[in-house]
Design an enzyme around this catalytic site. Structure first.
Site, PDB file in Angstrom:
ATOM      1  N   HIS A  65      -6.572   8.664  12.044  1.00 12.49           N
ATOM      2  CA  HIS A  65      -6.583   7.195  11.928  1.00 12.49           C
ATOM      3  C   HIS A  65      -4.837   6.755  11.501  1.00 12.49           C
ATOM      4  O   HIS A  65      -4.298   5.764  11.153  1.00 12.49           O
ATOM      5  CB  HIS A  65      -7.140   6.383  10.907  1.00 12.49           C
ATOM      6  CG  HIS A  65      -8.544   6.190  11.431  1.00 12.49           C
ATOM      7  ND1 HIS A  65      -9.587   5.951  10.401  1.00 12.49           N
ATOM      8  CD2 HIS A  65      -9.242   6.449  12.352  1.00 12.49           C
ATOM      9  CE1 HIS A  65     -10.888   5.718  11.118  1.00 12.49           C
ATOM     10  NE2 HIS A  65     -10.407   6.001  12.257  1.00 12.49           N
ATOM     11  N   ASN A  91      -8.155   9.516   6.594  1.00  6.79           N
ATOM     12  CA  ASN A  91      -7.134   8.679   5.575  1.00  6.79           C
ATOM     13  C   ASN A  91      -5.609   8.832   6.037  1.00  6.79           C
ATOM     14  O   ASN A  91      -5.298   9.509   6.819  1.00  6.79           O
ATOM     15  CB  ASN A  91      -7.301   9.696   4.105  1.00  6.79           C
ATOM     16  CG  ASN A  91      -8.822   9.485   3.834  1.00  6.79           C
ATOM     17  OD1 ASN A  91      -9.415   8.588   3.990  1.00  6.79           O
ATOM     18  ND2 ASN A  91      -8.874  10.204   2.745  1.00  6.79           N
ATOM     19  N   ARG A 125       0.651  -1.063  -0.043  1.00  8.67           N
ATOM     20  CA  ARG A 125      -0.016   0.161  -0.002  1.00  8.67           C
ATOM     21  C   ARG A 125       0.801   1.357   0.106  1.00  8.67           C
ATOM     22  O   ARG A 125       0.605   2.250  -0.599  1.00  8.67           O
ATOM     23  CB  ARG A 125      -0.794  -0.045   1.375  1.00  8.67           C
ATOM     24  CG  ARG A 125      -2.071  -1.175   0.904  1.00  8.67           C
ATOM     25  CD  ARG A 125      -3.082  -0.895   1.917  1.00  8.67           C
ATOM     26  NE  ARG A 125      -3.564   0.342   2.172  1.00  8.67           N
ATOM     27  CZ  ARG A 125      -4.262   0.691   3.306  1.00  8.67           C
ATOM     28  NH1 ARG A 125      -4.257  -0.215   4.458  1.00  8.67           N
ATOM     29  NH2 ARG A 125      -4.615   1.793   3.570  1.00  8.67           N
TER      30      ARG A 125
HETATM   31  C1  BJW Z   1     -16.541   8.719  -2.855  1.00 14.91           C
HETATM   32  C2  BJW Z   1     -15.896   8.556  -4.213  1.00 14.91           C
HETATM   33  C3  BJW Z   1     -15.473   9.709  -4.943  1.00 14.91           C
HETATM   34  C4  BJW Z   1     -16.253   6.628  -3.625  1.00 14.91           C
HETATM   35  N1  BJW Z   1     -15.957  11.003  -4.094  1.00 14.91           N
HETATM   36  N2  BJW Z   1     -16.796   9.770  -2.610  1.00 14.91           N
HETATM   37  C5  BJW Z   1     -19.759   1.754  17.738  1.00 14.91           C
HETATM   38  C6  BJW Z   1     -20.555   1.082  17.069  1.00 14.91           C
HETATM   39  C7  BJW Z   1     -20.139  -0.011  16.481  1.00 14.91           C
HETATM   40  C8  BJW Z   1     -18.758  -0.386  16.250  1.00 14.91           C
HETATM   41  C9  BJW Z   1     -17.878   0.269  16.934  1.00 14.91           C
HETATM   42  C10 BJW Z   1     -18.386   1.597  17.785  1.00 14.91           C
HETATM   43  N3  BJW Z   1     -17.272   2.192  18.231  1.00 14.91           N
HETATM   44  C11 BJW Z   1     -16.253   1.461  17.867  1.00 14.91           C
HETATM   45  C12 BJW Z   1     -16.500   0.301  17.151  1.00 14.91           C
HETATM   46  C13 BJW Z   1     -15.558  -0.734  16.541  1.00 14.91           C
HETATM   47  C14 BJW Z   1     -14.829  -0.295  15.306  1.00 14.91           C
HETATM   48  C15 BJW Z   1     -15.806   0.118  14.303  1.00 14.91           C
HETATM   49  O1  BJW Z   1     -16.126   1.057  14.089  1.00 14.91           O
HETATM   50  N4  BJW Z   1     -16.494  -0.868  13.629  1.00 14.91           N
HETATM   51  C16 BJW Z   1     -17.358  -0.825  12.797  1.00 14.91           C
HETATM   52  C17 BJW Z   1     -16.752  -1.151  11.330  1.00 14.91           C
HETATM   53  C18 BJW Z   1     -18.444  -1.678  12.920  1.00 14.91           C
HETATM   54  N5  BJW Z   1     -14.089   0.880  15.502  1.00 14.91           N
HETATM   55  C19 BJW Z   1     -12.926   0.709  16.215  1.00 14.91           C
HETATM   56  O2  BJW Z   1     -12.096  -0.424  16.473  1.00 14.91           O
HETATM   57  C20 BJW Z   1     -12.011   1.964  16.186  1.00 14.91           C
HETATM   58  N6  BJW Z   1     -11.297   1.901  17.551  1.00 14.91           N
HETATM   59  C21 BJW Z   1     -12.046   2.079  18.867  1.00 14.91           C
HETATM   60  O3  BJW Z   1     -13.186   2.623  18.706  1.00 14.91           O
HETATM   61  O4  BJW Z   1     -11.484   1.889  19.800  1.00 14.91           O
HETATM   62  C22 BJW Z   1     -12.060   1.809  21.227  1.00 14.91           C
HETATM   63  C23 BJW Z   1     -11.114   1.546  22.409  1.00 14.91           C
HETATM   64  C24 BJW Z   1     -10.949   2.373  23.393  1.00 14.91           C
HETATM   65  C25 BJW Z   1     -10.075   2.028  24.603  1.00 14.91           C
HETATM   66  C26 BJW Z   1      -9.188   0.867  24.138  1.00 14.91           C
HETATM   67  C27 BJW Z   1      -9.282   0.102  23.186  1.00 14.91           C
HETATM   68  C28 BJW Z   1     -10.286   0.527  22.109  1.00 14.91           C
HETATM   69  C29 BJW Z   1     -10.567   2.001  15.328  1.00 14.91           C
HETATM   70  C30 BJW Z   1     -11.003   2.292  13.909  1.00 14.91           C
HETATM   71  C31 BJW Z   1      -9.915   1.931  12.953  1.00 14.91           C
HETATM   72  C32 BJW Z   1      -9.999   1.922  11.631  1.00 14.91           C
HETATM   73  N7  BJW Z   1      -9.080   1.511  10.716  1.00 14.91           N
HETATM   74  C33 BJW Z   1      -9.134   1.546   9.259  1.00 14.91           C
HETATM   75  C34 BJW Z   1      -7.732   1.135   8.861  1.00 14.91           C
HETATM   76  C35 BJW Z   1      -6.698   2.253   9.141  1.00 14.91           C
HETATM   77  C36 BJW Z   1      -5.248   1.678   8.789  1.00 14.91           C
HETATM   78  C37 BJW Z   1      -5.373   1.492   7.081  1.00 14.91           C
HETATM   79  O5  BJW Z   1      -5.568   2.222   6.283  1.00 14.91           O
HETATM   80  O6  BJW Z   1      -4.845   0.339   6.925  1.00 14.91           O
HETATM   81  O7  BJW Z   1      -9.356   3.027   9.071  1.00 14.91           O
HETATM   82  S1  BJW Z   1     -10.411   0.706   8.704  1.00 14.91           S
HETATM   83  C38 BJW Z   1     -10.708   1.530   7.321  1.00 14.91           C
HETATM   84  O8  BJW Z   1     -12.096   2.309   7.563  1.00 14.91           O
HETATM   85  C39 BJW Z   1      -9.750   2.843   7.697  1.00 14.91           C
HETATM   86  C40 BJW Z   1     -10.768   4.027   7.187  1.00 14.91           C
HETATM   87  O9  BJW Z   1     -10.216   5.333   7.683  1.00 14.91           O
HETATM   88  C41 BJW Z   1     -11.895   3.608   7.681  1.00 14.91           C
HETATM   89  C42 BJW Z   1     -13.296   4.452   7.205  1.00 14.91           C
HETATM   90  O10 BJW Z   1     -13.320   4.077   5.704  1.00 14.91           O
HETATM   91  P1  BJW Z   1     -13.849   5.272   4.724  1.00 14.91           P
HETATM   92  O11 BJW Z   1     -12.736   6.099   4.877  1.00 14.91           O
HETATM   93  O12 BJW Z   1     -15.236   5.456   5.225  1.00 14.91           O
HETATM   94  O13 BJW Z   1     -13.907   4.393   3.321  1.00 14.91           O
HETATM   95  P2  BJW Z   1     -14.738   3.459   2.772  1.00 14.91           P
HETATM   96  O14 BJW Z   1     -14.208   2.572   1.776  1.00 14.91           O
HETATM   97  O15 BJW Z   1     -15.654   2.867   3.723  1.00 14.91           O
HETATM   98  O16 BJW Z   1     -15.963   4.379   2.146  1.00 14.91           O
HETATM   99  C43 BJW Z   1     -15.402   5.140   0.856  1.00 14.91           C
HETATM  100  C44 BJW Z   1     -16.828   6.078   0.684  1.00 14.91           C
HETATM  101  O17 BJW Z   1     -16.312   7.162  -0.477  1.00 14.91           O
HETATM  102  C45 BJW Z   1     -17.838   5.311   0.053  1.00 14.91           C
HETATM  103  O18 BJW Z   1     -19.087   5.813   0.699  1.00 14.91           O
HETATM  104  C46 BJW Z   1     -18.036   5.576  -1.380  1.00 14.91           C
HETATM  105  O19 BJW Z   1     -19.205   5.724  -1.840  1.00 14.91           O
HETATM  106  C47 BJW Z   1     -17.366   7.023  -1.428  1.00 14.91           C
HETATM  107  N8  BJW Z   1     -16.722   7.424  -2.620  1.00 14.91           N
HETATM  108  N9  BJW Z   1     -15.619   7.263  -4.538  1.00 14.91           N
HETATM  109  C48 BJW Z   1     -16.529  11.012  -3.155  1.00 14.91           C
HETATM  110  N10 BJW Z   1     -14.869   9.884  -6.220  1.00 14.91           N
END
Ligand code: BJW
Ligand code: ZN
Length: 263
Positions: A135, A108, A75
């Site tokens: 992140h 991002n 990546r």
């Molecule tokens: C366009 C386009 C164009 C296309 N123009 N748009 C509450 C409820 C449920 C679950 C949880 C909760 N709270 C916490 C959780 C657990 C978990 C979570 O959220 N899980 C859900 C998936 C269910 N969260 C966590 O674990 C977080 N930590 C945490 O809560 O810790 C608590 C804690 C406290 C104390 C001790 C211990 C823990 C951490 C989350 C980390 C996420 N990490 C990643 C990887 C990062 C590293 C890497 O890159 O490898 O982050 S996962 C991945 O998803 C990445 C992104 O930043 C993140 C979000 O994704 P994003 O940016 O939204 O991308 P996509 O692909 O999903 O969407 C793209 C969008 O673009 C789409 O809508 C398209 O339509 C659009 N699009 N082309 C404009 N041209």
């Protein structure tokens, strides 16, 4: 303007931005899609070919650091060949013109907002356009032992693990300085993001599926204090129903249109 977009929606969104004293912007992978960076959950998204549990959790790294590093090195190579697009640049210019009253928060890890801030600022201070990268950043390493952060080392990893990068200070394994599932986000950064959202009259949500928390809750803080939500995304998200204006299209075309003369 994308085909089929009602001109009054764009005008409505522009008026909201122009009138706002403070703006917070939350971006996700979609804003970098037109730079060539893969998203996570789209039809060509990373999670269609790879399982998050195998690559983006602390458990995965403990189980198989070679596999996790190989994926992140791949990546880094892909992202290293990408440049900011018109959406990143428009946002950086807007944040610079707003001189501290517009805060960019990004999920991002690709560093493209940061690059756009430097490009847009030229010899001026890029500070107001430097994003809160909640992140982490793919181009940095962090020691899994002493947590020291260092620039990403160029590494090639053998299948037997030879070449896994190690910390100069304590000898423990280095890892990419990103936030994996199940890990807490940096508290100070997150507090700044939520404070900016609470203080904002407008939250602009760009290119995120709004599925990952706590990031997806940031726009709710703006709504909670009576502010407006504008969404730019070709697809609906869980936030769409709460948006006061929705631009259903790509951000590289819509952001420059929305932010023109809005500084
Ligand atoms: C366009 C386009 C164009 C296309 N123009 N748009 C509450 C409820 C449920 C679950 C949880 C909760 N709270 C916490 C959780 C657990 C978990 C979570 O959220 N899980 C859900 C998936 C269910 N969260 C966590 O674990 C977080 N930590 C945490 O809560 O810790 C608590 C804690 C406290 C104390 C001790 C211990 C823990 C951490 C989350 C980390 C996420 N990490 C990643 C990887 C990062 C590293 C890497 O890159 O490898 O982050 S996962 C991945 O998803 C990445 C992104 O930043 C993140 C979000 O994704 P994003 O940016 O939204 O991308 P996509 O692909 O999903 O969407 C793209 C969008 O673009 C789409 O809508 C398209 O339509 C659009 N699009 N082309 C404009 N041209
Ligand atoms: Zn160390």
């Amino acid at each position: 303007m994308p085909p089929g977009e009602a001109p009054d929606v764009l005008e409505e969104a522009r008026t909201l931005v122009r009138r706002a004293r403070r703006v917070v912007v939350l971006t996700g992978a979609g804003i970098s899609a037109e730079s060539g960076v893969p998203t996570f959950r789209g039809s060509d998204g990373l999670w269609r070919s790879y399982r998050a549990e195998d690559l983006a959790t602390p458990e995965a790294f403990a189980r198989d650091p070679e596999l996790v590093w190989a994926w992140y090195l791949w990546r880094r190579k892909v992202i290293g060949a990408c440049a900011p697009n018109a959406g990143h640049v428009a946002l950086a210019r807007f944040a610079l013109a707003r001189a501290g009253t517009a805060v960019v928060v990004t999920q991002n890890v690709d560093g493209l907002h940061h690059q756009a801030a430097l490009m847009a600022a030229g010899d001026a201070d890029p500070g107001p356009a430097i994003p809160l990268e909640i992140h982490g950043a793919l181009h940095r390493d962090r020691c899994s032992g002493c947590r020291r952060v260092t620039p990403g080392v160029p590494a090639s990893i053998d299948e037997d693990g030879a070449g896994l990068p190690r910390c100069d200070a304590c000898g423990d394994l280095l890892r990419p300085d990103v936030v994996w599932f199940g890990e807490p986000l940096d508290t100070a950064l997150l507090e700044r993001a939520f404070a900016a959202a609470r203080d904002a009259d407008v939250c602009l949500v760009v290119g995120t599926s709004a599925l990952v928390h706590p990031a997806a809750s940031i726009p709710l803080a703006t709504l909670g204090s009576g502010g407006h939500l504008i969404e730019i995304n070709p697809e609906p998200t869980p936030l769409s129903g709460r948006a006061h204006a929705t631009l259903r299209g790509a951000s590289a075309a819509n952001l420059p249109e929305l932010l023109r003369d809005a500084g």
